[in-house]
Write a protein that holds these residues in place. Structure first.
Motif, PDB file in Angstrom:
ATOM      1  N   LEU A  89      46.916  87.407  -1.331  1.00  0.00           N
ATOM      2  CA  LEU A  89      48.061  87.425  -0.418  1.00  0.00           C
ATOM      3  C   LEU A  89      49.298  87.741  -1.236  1.00  0.00           C
ATOM      4  O   LEU A  89      49.499  87.168  -2.303  1.00  0.00           O
ATOM      5  N   ARG A  90      50.100  88.690  -0.760  1.00  0.00           N
ATOM      6  CA  ARG A  90      51.357  88.938  -1.463  1.00  0.00           C
ATOM      7  C   ARG A  90      52.493  88.993  -0.463  1.00  0.00           C
ATOM      8  O   ARG A  90      52.384  89.619   0.573  1.00  0.00           O
ATOM      9  N   ILE A  91      53.565  88.307  -0.793  1.00  0.00           N
ATOM     10  CA  ILE A  91      54.767  88.382   0.037  1.00  0.00           C
ATOM     11  C   ILE A  91      55.973  88.608  -0.861  1.00  0.00           C
ATOM     12  O   ILE A  91      55.995  88.170  -2.014  1.00  0.00           O
ATOM     13  N   ASP A  92      56.933  89.329  -0.320  1.00  0.00           N
ATOM     14  CA  ASP A  92      58.175  89.587  -1.038  1.00  0.00           C
ATOM     15  C   ASP A  92      59.332  89.058  -0.193  1.00  0.00           C
ATOM     16  O   ASP A  92      59.683  89.657   0.825  1.00  0.00           O
ATOM     17  N   PRO A  93      59.897  87.899  -0.584  1.00  0.00           N
ATOM     18  CA  PRO A  93      60.965  87.304   0.234  1.00  0.00           C
ATOM     19  C   PRO A  93      62.183  88.222   0.358  1.00  0.00           C
ATOM     20  O   PRO A  93      62.972  88.085   1.301  1.00  0.00           O
ATOM     21  N   LEU A 130      51.716  79.725  -0.959  1.00  0.00           N
ATOM     22  CA  LEU A 130      52.797  80.722  -0.960  1.00  0.00           C
ATOM     23  C   LEU A 130      54.176  80.062  -0.946  1.00  0.00           C
ATOM     24  O   LEU A 130      55.194  80.746  -1.062  1.00  0.00           O
ATOM     25  N   ARG A 165      55.760  87.231  -4.448  1.00  0.00           N
ATOM     26  CA  ARG A 165      54.871  86.097  -4.702  1.00  0.00           C
ATOM     27  C   ARG A 165      53.443  86.529  -4.404  1.00  0.00           C
ATOM     28  O   ARG A 165      53.181  87.113  -3.365  1.00  0.00           O
ATOM     29  N   VAL A 219      49.359  85.126  -4.359  1.00  0.00           N
ATOM     30  CA  VAL A 219      48.406  84.035  -4.498  1.00  0.00           C
ATOM     31  C   VAL A 219      47.021  84.580  -4.194  1.00  0.00           C
ATOM     32  O   VAL A 219      46.873  85.592  -3.514  1.00  0.00           O
TER      33      VAL A 219
END
Lengths: 118, 332
Positions: free
Chosen positions: A3-7, A46, B173, B175
């Motif tokens: 899982l990747r997120i970019d705030p 996350l 981020r 994970v």
């Protein structure tokens, strides 16, 4: 499952989480019947709000990629097989686009337009 | 190149040939004295002499199964790994244990018949204790000899593919979430065992003694807790590092990101490398091995390894390498 997120991205966090699941499915790393980690675990890992993850899972359910099953949580639906089936053709199309000097974003727009016409 | 130390031949001699010879010798002795012993024969001893009896023919069959088949399974478990050139503590230990077990069972089973020669009634059988003592000493000696006959093992493991850190946008981020699970067949066996224990507990409450029912219920509950604790582990790689947690939340193992020297994708064999399945401690490594196959291998800064069996370990290793890089950068 990666899982990747970019705030800092303009896309909403829940949309980015859903996008990660879509990408893993398209890559064949998630298959029909696979269980997604619990929303609580994703939220903790996350460092995002639980409701953000639940919203992502709801979005995936509305798209038909994920089924919510009592006691088992979120499970990848049979729709994943359809995505996996299209993967080879998508790769061939992407390779042909690259050979013609057409970038992935333009290609995606082209496919979207084709889908709207169909 | 992989067998210049002769370890494969010695492991076959210690873990396969010798146990077979010992087992066959025991069966031959048993068959030779079979005419001189009572039938049924005493096969179990309590505090005041023999309290369990079986048909005489049962003894050689049990000898072949427990003293022959079981040691062979142990002795052969590591041969494939040895032929591939792998070396290690457990790979040297397993053949020695196989030999020790074959000797123990051979002495015990053949001795059971030998001490009952010339008796009219098996109830008069003398104590099994001297035989058991001889068996244990002989087994320890045979096991030790089996260990020393094999060459010293310089630790050699299957090639681990050390992961490059996953490339990320600044601020992104990442994970990785996965599970360490048993194979469905093994899981079915565990669930079956819990079900049998539960049925037995209910049956003893309905039709048996209350004290026995308490004990059986206790066993059923313990089995259920163990099954819930050891059959599924949640594996998480995030900014904090690697966390492996049992589904029932009783157990939690961690490798902090700052303690990760490298992360790699590898293959493990439960029996050959770790002597079994579950949470394993062997020299130089701690491992959560629920099946043989793909695994994530982490080398800590101390040089100690932490291994957990997961699907797609390459991605997990890349994410862990990336967060380890971040943790190092934050420290400097």
């Amino acid at each position: 499952m990666l899982l990747r997120i970019d705030p800092d991205s303009t896309a909403a966090l829940y949309d980015q989480i859903a996008g990660s699941v879509r990408r893993e499915t398209a890559a064949g790393r998630l298959a029909a019947g696979d269980r997604l980690p619990s929303a609580r675990e994703v939220a903790a890992a996350l460092d995002v709000n639980l409701h953000t993850v639940l919203k992502a899972y709801q979005l995936l359910r509305d798209e038909g990629l994920v089924e919510m099953r009592r006691g088992r949580g979120a499970v990848i639906s049979a729709r994943a097989d359809a995505l996996a089936e299209l993967r080879a053709e998508a790769a061939a199309l992407a390779a042909r686009a690259r050979a013609l000097g057409v970038g992935p974003d333009v290609l995606a727009a082209l496919v979207r337009a084709a889908g709207e016409d169909a | 190149m992989s067998n210049e130390d002769g370890a494969v031949g010695r492991a076959v001699a210690v873990g396969v040939v010798a146990p077979v010879v010992v087992c066959v010798a025991a069966v031959v002795i048993e068959l030779a004295v079979m005419g001189d012993v009572p039938d049924p024969v005493a096969t179990h001893w309590g505090g005041d002499g023999p309290d369990g009896f079986s048909s005489t023919a049962f003894v050689p069959v049990m000898t072949a199964l427990v003293g022959g088949v079981l040691p062979l399974v142990l002795g052969m478990s590591g041969l494939r790994s040895l032929r591939r050139g792998e070396r290690g503590f457990v790979l040297r230990l397993m053949p020695a244990i196989a030999l020790g077990l074959a000797v123990l069972m051979g002495v015990l089973m053949a001795g059971t018949l030998l001490i009952q020669r010339g008796l009219a009634d098996a109830a008069d059988a003398p104590s099994i204790l001297p035989t058991l003592t001889i068996g244990l000493i002989a087994a320890a000696a045979a096991g030790a000899a089996g260990w020393w006959v094999q060459p010293r093992h310089e630790e050699r493991r299957p090639a681990a593919v050390v992961a490059e850190p996953l490339s990320r946008a600044p601020g992104e981020r990442t994970v990785w979430l996965g599970r360490a699970e048993m194979r469905p067949a093994a899981l079915a066996a565990v669930i079956g065992g819990v079900a049998v224990a539960t049925v037995a507990a209910i049956a003893t409450w309905v039709a048996g003694d209350a004290a026995v029912a308490w004990i059986v219920t206790g066993v059923a509950v313990l089995l259920a807790v163990l099954a819930a604790s050891f059959t599924v582990f949640h594996v998480r790689v995030d900014a904090a590092g690697l966390t492996v947690r049992s589904a029932a939340r009783l157990i939690r193992l961690r490798v902090p990101a700052s303690d990760v020297a490298s992360a790699a994708a590898t293959h493990v064999s439960g029996l050959a490398q770790y002597g079994g399945y579950g949470i394993r401690q062997v020299p130089g490594a701690t491992a959560v091995v629920l099946r043989s196959g793909a695994a994530l291998e982490v080398v800590r800064r101390s040089g100690r390894r932490f291994v957990v069996t997961v699907d797609d370990p390459a991605t997990a290793a890349a994410v862990l390498a990336a967060v380890a890089e971040d943790a190092r950068a934050a420290q400097d």
